[in-house]
Write a protein that holds these residues in place. Structure first.
Motif, PDB file in Angstrom:
ATOM      1  N   PHE A   1       0.929  -1.180  -0.072  1.00 44.79           N
ATOM      2  CA  PHE A   1      -0.164   0.004   0.175  1.00 44.79           C
ATOM      3  C   PHE A   1       0.810   1.064  -0.079  1.00 44.79           C
ATOM      4  O   PHE A   1       0.466   2.494  -0.059  1.00 44.79           O
ATOM      5  CB  PHE A   1      -1.011  -0.018   1.283  1.00 44.79           C
ATOM      6  CG  PHE A   1      -2.093  -1.118   1.204  1.00 44.79           C
ATOM      7  CD1 PHE A   1      -2.908  -1.068   0.309  1.00 44.79           C
ATOM      8  CD2 PHE A   1      -1.888  -2.126   2.258  1.00 44.79           C
ATOM      9  CE1 PHE A   1      -4.124  -1.943   0.386  1.00 44.79           C
ATOM     10  CE2 PHE A   1      -2.685  -3.305   2.027  1.00 44.79           C
ATOM     11  CZ  PHE A   1      -3.827  -3.190   1.144  1.00 44.79           C
ATOM     12  N   GLY A   2       2.047   1.063  -0.046  1.00 43.33           N
ATOM     13  CA  GLY A   2       3.023   2.157  -0.177  1.00 43.33           C
ATOM     14  C   GLY A   2       2.993   2.905   1.431  1.00 43.33           C
ATOM     15  O   GLY A   2       3.513   4.258   1.405  1.00 43.33           O
ATOM     16  N   LEU A   3       2.918   2.211   2.311  1.00 45.36           N
ATOM     17  CA  LEU A   3       2.699   3.139   3.690  1.00 45.36           C
ATOM     18  C   LEU A   3       3.780   2.254   4.665  1.00 45.36           C
ATOM     19  O   LEU A   3       4.113   0.792   4.498  1.00 45.36           O
ATOM     20  CB  LEU A   3       1.507   2.900   4.361  1.00 45.36           C
ATOM     21  CG  LEU A   3       0.095   3.361   3.437  1.00 45.36           C
ATOM     22  CD1 LEU A   3      -1.324   3.005   3.997  1.00 45.36           C
ATOM     23  CD2 LEU A   3       0.309   5.021   3.192  1.00 45.36           C
ATOM     24  N   THR A   4       3.964   2.790   5.930  1.00 43.07           N
ATOM     25  CA  THR A   4       4.350   1.986   7.004  1.00 43.07           C
ATOM     26  C   THR A   4       3.488   1.676   7.845  1.00 43.07           C
ATOM     27  O   THR A   4       2.299   2.238   7.812  1.00 43.07           O
ATOM     28  CB  THR A   4       5.591   3.143   7.528  1.00 43.07           C
ATOM     29  OG1 THR A   4       4.799   4.258   8.464  1.00 43.07           O
ATOM     30  CG2 THR A   4       6.566   3.738   6.691  1.00 43.07           C
TER      31      THR A   4
ATOM     32  N   TRP B   1       9.407   0.885  15.676  1.00 38.77           N
ATOM     33  CA  TRP B   1       8.914   2.024  16.138  1.00 38.77           C
ATOM     34  C   TRP B   1       7.718   2.464  15.006  1.00 38.77           C
ATOM     35  O   TRP B   1       6.573   2.557  15.143  1.00 38.77           O
ATOM     36  CB  TRP B   1       9.562   3.136  16.508  1.00 38.77           C
ATOM     37  CG  TRP B   1       8.747   4.552  16.620  1.00 38.77           C
ATOM     38  CD1 TRP B   1       8.937   5.494  15.684  1.00 38.77           C
ATOM     39  CD2 TRP B   1       8.040   4.750  17.560  1.00 38.77           C
ATOM     40  NE1 TRP B   1       8.031   6.549  16.056  1.00 38.77           N
ATOM     41  CE2 TRP B   1       7.427   6.159  17.356  1.00 38.77           C
ATOM     42  CE3 TRP B   1       7.485   4.002  18.720  1.00 38.77           C
ATOM     43  CZ2 TRP B   1       6.606   6.681  18.396  1.00 38.77           C
ATOM     44  CZ3 TRP B   1       6.834   4.741  19.745  1.00 38.77           C
ATOM     45  CH2 TRP B   1       6.269   6.095  19.484  1.00 38.77           C
ATOM     46  N   TYR B   2       8.234   2.533  13.746  1.00 39.59           N
ATOM     47  CA  TYR B   2       7.483   2.778  12.595  1.00 39.59           C
ATOM     48  C   TYR B   2       6.804   1.501  11.956  1.00 39.59           C
ATOM     49  O   TYR B   2       5.698   1.617  11.609  1.00 39.59           O
ATOM     50  CB  TYR B   2       8.592   3.393  11.521  1.00 39.59           C
ATOM     51  CG  TYR B   2       8.909   4.823  11.803  1.00 39.59           C
ATOM     52  CD1 TYR B   2       8.007   5.929  11.903  1.00 39.59           C
ATOM     53  CD2 TYR B   2      10.180   4.976  12.263  1.00 39.59           C
ATOM     54  CE1 TYR B   2       8.337   6.950  11.992  1.00 39.59           C
ATOM     55  CE2 TYR B   2      10.481   6.385  12.528  1.00 39.59           C
ATOM     56  CZ  TYR B   2       9.471   7.491  12.460  1.00 39.59           C
ATOM     57  OH  TYR B   2       9.871   8.498  12.907  1.00 39.59           O
ATOM     58  N   THR B   3       7.671   0.406  11.921  1.00 37.67           N
ATOM     59  CA  THR B   3       7.148  -0.981  11.586  1.00 37.67           C
ATOM     60  C   THR B   3       6.711  -0.919  10.022  1.00 37.67           C
ATOM     61  O   THR B   3       6.501   0.001   9.513  1.00 37.67           O
ATOM     62  CB  THR B   3       5.813  -1.522  12.491  1.00 37.67           C
ATOM     63  OG1 THR B   3       4.896  -0.715  12.118  1.00 37.67           O
ATOM     64  CG2 THR B   3       6.269  -1.257  13.868  1.00 37.67           C
ATOM     65  N   THR B   4       6.411  -2.214   9.689  1.00 45.90           N
ATOM     66  CA  THR B   4       5.700  -2.546   8.303  1.00 45.90           C
ATOM     67  C   THR B   4       4.532  -3.107   8.192  1.00 45.90           C
ATOM     68  O   THR B   4       3.982  -3.486   7.419  1.00 45.90           O
ATOM     69  CB  THR B   4       6.631  -3.235   7.473  1.00 45.90           C
ATOM     70  OG1 THR B   4       8.155  -2.310   7.394  1.00 45.90           O
ATOM     71  CG2 THR B   4       6.445  -3.414   5.926  1.00 45.90           C
TER      72      THR B   4
ATOM     73  N   VAL C   1      -9.442   2.326   3.196  1.00 45.14           N
ATOM     74  CA  VAL C   1      -8.712   3.141   3.779  1.00 45.14           C
ATOM     75  C   VAL C   1      -6.952   3.109   3.517  1.00 45.14           C
ATOM     76  O   VAL C   1      -6.573   4.192   3.084  1.00 45.14           O
ATOM     77  CB  VAL C   1      -8.637   3.236   5.303  1.00 45.14           C
ATOM     78  CG1 VAL C   1      -7.685   3.889   5.989  1.00 45.14           C
ATOM     79  CG2 VAL C   1     -10.029   3.595   5.639  1.00 45.14           C
ATOM     80  N   LEU C   2      -6.463   1.740   3.570  1.00 48.21           N
ATOM     81  CA  LEU C   2      -5.164   1.495   3.089  1.00 48.21           C
ATOM     82  C   LEU C   2      -4.875   2.026   1.696  1.00 48.21           C
ATOM     83  O   LEU C   2      -3.712   2.425   1.240  1.00 48.21           O
ATOM     84  CB  LEU C   2      -4.893   0.182   3.593  1.00 48.21           C
ATOM     85  CG  LEU C   2      -4.801  -0.120   4.831  1.00 48.21           C
ATOM     86  CD1 LEU C   2      -4.397  -1.535   5.247  1.00 48.21           C
ATOM     87  CD2 LEU C   2      -3.880   0.790   6.050  1.00 48.21           C
ATOM     88  N   THR C   3      -5.828   1.665   0.718  1.00 43.17           N
ATOM     89  CA  THR C   3      -5.560   2.188  -0.649  1.00 43.17           C
ATOM     90  C   THR C   3      -5.476   3.570  -1.026  1.00 43.17           C
ATOM     91  O   THR C   3      -4.928   3.811  -1.854  1.00 43.17           O
ATOM     92  CB  THR C   3      -6.779   1.463  -1.531  1.00 43.17           C
ATOM     93  OG1 THR C   3      -6.696  -0.087  -1.166  1.00 43.17           O
ATOM     94  CG2 THR C   3      -6.577   1.525  -2.812  1.00 43.17           C
ATOM     95  N   SER C   4      -6.439   4.183   0.038  1.00 43.10           N
ATOM     96  CA  SER C   4      -6.454   5.756  -0.305  1.00 43.10           C
ATOM     97  C   SER C   4      -5.633   6.388   0.384  1.00 43.10           C
ATOM     98  O   SER C   4      -5.149   7.533  -0.162  1.00 43.10           O
ATOM     99  CB  SER C   4      -7.814   6.016   0.127  1.00 43.10           C
ATOM    100  OG  SER C   4      -9.021   5.531  -0.449  1.00 43.10           O
TER     101      SER C   4
ATOM    102  N   PRO D   1      10.220   9.368   0.644  1.00 34.91           N
ATOM    103  CA  PRO D   1       8.818   8.985   1.422  1.00 34.91           C
ATOM    104  C   PRO D   1       9.162   9.110   2.915  1.00 34.91           C
ATOM    105  O   PRO D   1      10.099   8.595   3.488  1.00 34.91           O
ATOM    106  CB  PRO D   1       8.695   7.415   1.091  1.00 34.91           C
ATOM    107  CG  PRO D   1       9.292   7.554  -0.129  1.00 34.91           C
ATOM    108  CD  PRO D   1      10.472   8.274  -0.027  1.00 34.91           C
ATOM    109  N   GLY D   2       8.116   9.594   3.676  1.00 39.92           N
ATOM    110  CA  GLY D   2       8.197   9.986   5.013  1.00 39.92           C
ATOM    111  C   GLY D   2       7.654   8.553   5.578  1.00 39.92           C
ATOM    112  O   GLY D   2       6.908   7.733   5.173  1.00 39.92           O
ATOM    113  N   LYS D   3       8.095   8.381   7.035  1.00 42.73           N
ATOM    114  CA  LYS D   3       7.661   7.366   7.809  1.00 42.73           C
ATOM    115  C   LYS D   3       6.580   7.394   8.479  1.00 42.73           C
ATOM    116  O   LYS D   3       5.945   6.826   9.132  1.00 42.73           O
ATOM    117  CB  LYS D   3       8.825   6.498   8.541  1.00 42.73           C
ATOM    118  CG  LYS D   3       9.851   6.024   7.641  1.00 42.73           C
ATOM    119  CD  LYS D   3      10.978   5.318   8.535  1.00 42.73           C
ATOM    120  CE  LYS D   3      12.023   4.584   7.956  1.00 42.73           C
ATOM    121  NZ  LYS D   3      13.012   3.961   8.604  1.00 42.73           N
TER     122      LYS D   3
END
Length: 477
Positions: free
Chosen positions: A366-369, A397-400, A429-432, A443-445
């Motif tokens: 999803f391109g997220l942390t 802390w940030y995790t995947t 939500v995760l897709t958006s 990319p910020g964490k």
């Protein structure tokens, strides 16, 4: 007592609190409103029954009771003796244990009681004063090295944090990682499943005093018979932390080789989570370790919380009913339905699914942390927690990952037919959500963007679903 009568009692209670400190009364009311209006998917949270909650708010909290039943350091503990005896009786009968110790205030306390009981049973424990140290907070790393050597350099082998273990299973910043010379076992890099042959090989090489099994973020069942075989082969004590899945053991969903109690020397647990009781801990042990565990106070603990032990007794009594067994099975069914729905929407799940109460999403696709995903879901009224995945590149802390659990929603009456809608909300939500770049363009964490439309749509869909599954139906404040 009827729900209406309980409502009246709680209203009176909050009015009394409000007269002394209105901010606390307001926060208490707000917490109920928040819990009623959000999809609680934190795997380690649940909803205790109104009788369990009511039991904690009594004068049993006003009595000191250090020691054990019939052997207290304070006079006048006859009623606390009854409370502790009843709670321990329910625990023994529910889990089929030789011995139950219900004094620990938390899961970490329960683990500390177990660790020190094993050390006391197997190793002569030196006093800190011999080293000129006032307390553990004064100990440097060098001091801990001295103490470990005095303990015989005892070793602990536990599941690594990123594989799904808990910080009390030998994580270095935790006291468990300081008490012992520790090593961690992980999961198979390809399947992300426990590799019992690899655990056995590590145990043969490391020769630990304690082999810790159990997990806080491993979405599969464990064969505790195999873990006991490994422990026996190397002469280790098998300790199982079942804090997360105790309700599934109590509800007879985990039986045979998947039930840790017949196989472990000591089993620790919390009494909330899937067991649906008050926040607290408990230790189950074989007869061999009963006397050592019984010295949890003053060895590790101070005075037990009488009101919480009483609430444990009520919750354990509830867990001995056929209705609780139905509940425990529904927890697992719902988790599997949630996993199926997420897989349908293209989510990547650790181990590819679940066969217990929790689901762990790897949010990289999803391109997220994990931190971004957790925060975006919270914006939309879905309460989860970020969690490391095996080999996590973002650290603890940030995790995947994001960890989801079904005990709480199942307590509200959610069924497998509801889980498709829940998984769609999570996936939407995760897709958006999108990671917001830092000033350097990377990319910020932590920061992310999520449109107000998605938030509004998700909250509305969640509210509609929650409205059909009210929390404490008929209860008003």
């Amino acid at each position: 007592m009827t729900v209406e009568a309980l409502s009246s009692a709680y209203q009176t209670l909050l009015s009394a609190i409000e007269a002394v400190e209105p901010r606390i009364a307001a926060a208490t009311r707000a917490e109920l409103a928040d819990q009623r209006s959000s999809l609680k998917l934190i795997a380690s949270e649940n909803y205790a029954s109104l009788p369990v909650l009511a039991t904690m708010g009594t004068w049993l909290s006003d009595k000191y009771a250090e020691g054990t039943v019939g052997h207290r350091f304070y006079a006048g503990c006859q009623n606390l003796d009854t409370v502790e005896s009843v709670a321990a009786e329910h625990a023994r009968e529910l889990f089929g244990a030789d011995y139950a110790y219900v004094q620990p205030h938390s899961g970490i306390d329960a683990n500390l009681v177990a660790f020190w009981s094993i050390l006391a049973h197997h190793v002569e424990t030196p006093a800190l004063a011999e080293h000129g140290v006032k307390g553990v907070n004064d100990l440097s790393d060098a001091d801990w090295e001295v103490l470990r050597r005095r303990f015989g350099d005892q070793r602990l082998l536990g599941m690594s944090l990123d594989a799904g273990g808990h910080l009390t299973h030998g994580f270095r910043p935790n006291v468990s990682g300081k008490m012992f010379h520790q090593r961690s076992y992980g999961t198979d890099p390809e399947t992300q499943l426990l590799d019992y042959d690899a655990v056995a090989a590590s145990a043969r090489e490391f020769k630990p005093l304690i082999l810790v099994a159990g997990y806080s973020a491993y979405p599969r069942r464990v064969n505790f018979a195999k873990m006991r075989e490994i422990a026996d082969e190397v002469g280790a004590v098998l300790m199982v932390d079942m804090a997360h899945f105790a309700g599934l053991v109590a509800g007879k969903v985990f039986t045979g080789d998947e039930d840790p109690v017949p196989h472990a020397h000591l089993v620790t647990t919390t009494t909330h989570k899937s067991l649906r009781g008050p926040r607290g801990g408990m230790v189950l042990a074989t007869k061999e370790y009963a006397a050592d565990v019984d010295r949890g106070c003053p060895m590790v603990l101070g005075g037990p919380l009488g009101n919480v032990m009483a609430a444990k007794a009520v919750a354990l009594a509830e867990a001995r009913t056929p209705a609780f067994q139905d509940y425990a099975q529904a927890v697992v069914d719902n988790a599997q339905a949630l996993a199926d729905g997420l897989l349908r929407r293209g989510a990547t799940l650790v181990t590819g699914g679940t066969d217990n109460h929790l689901v762990l999403i790897d949010v990289r696709n999803f391109g997220l942390t994990g931190r971004q995903a957790e925060a975006a879901l919270l914006d939309a009224g879905i309460v989860t927690n970020r969690n490391a995945v095996p080999g996590d590149p973002n650290g603890a802390w940030y995790t995947t990952g994001v960890r989801l659990g079904t005990p709480a929603l199942t307590s509200r009456g959610f069924t497998t037919s509801d889980m498709g809608a829940v998984s769609d909300m999570i996936a939407d939500v995760l897709t958006s959500a999108t990671a917001r770049p830092t000033k350097e363009g990377k990319p910020g964490k932590a920061r992310y963007d999520l449109s107000a439309d998605v938030v509004e749509t998700t909250r509305a869909a969640a509210a509609e679903l929650l409205g059909t599954r009210p929390l404490y139906p008929g209860f008003t404040l």
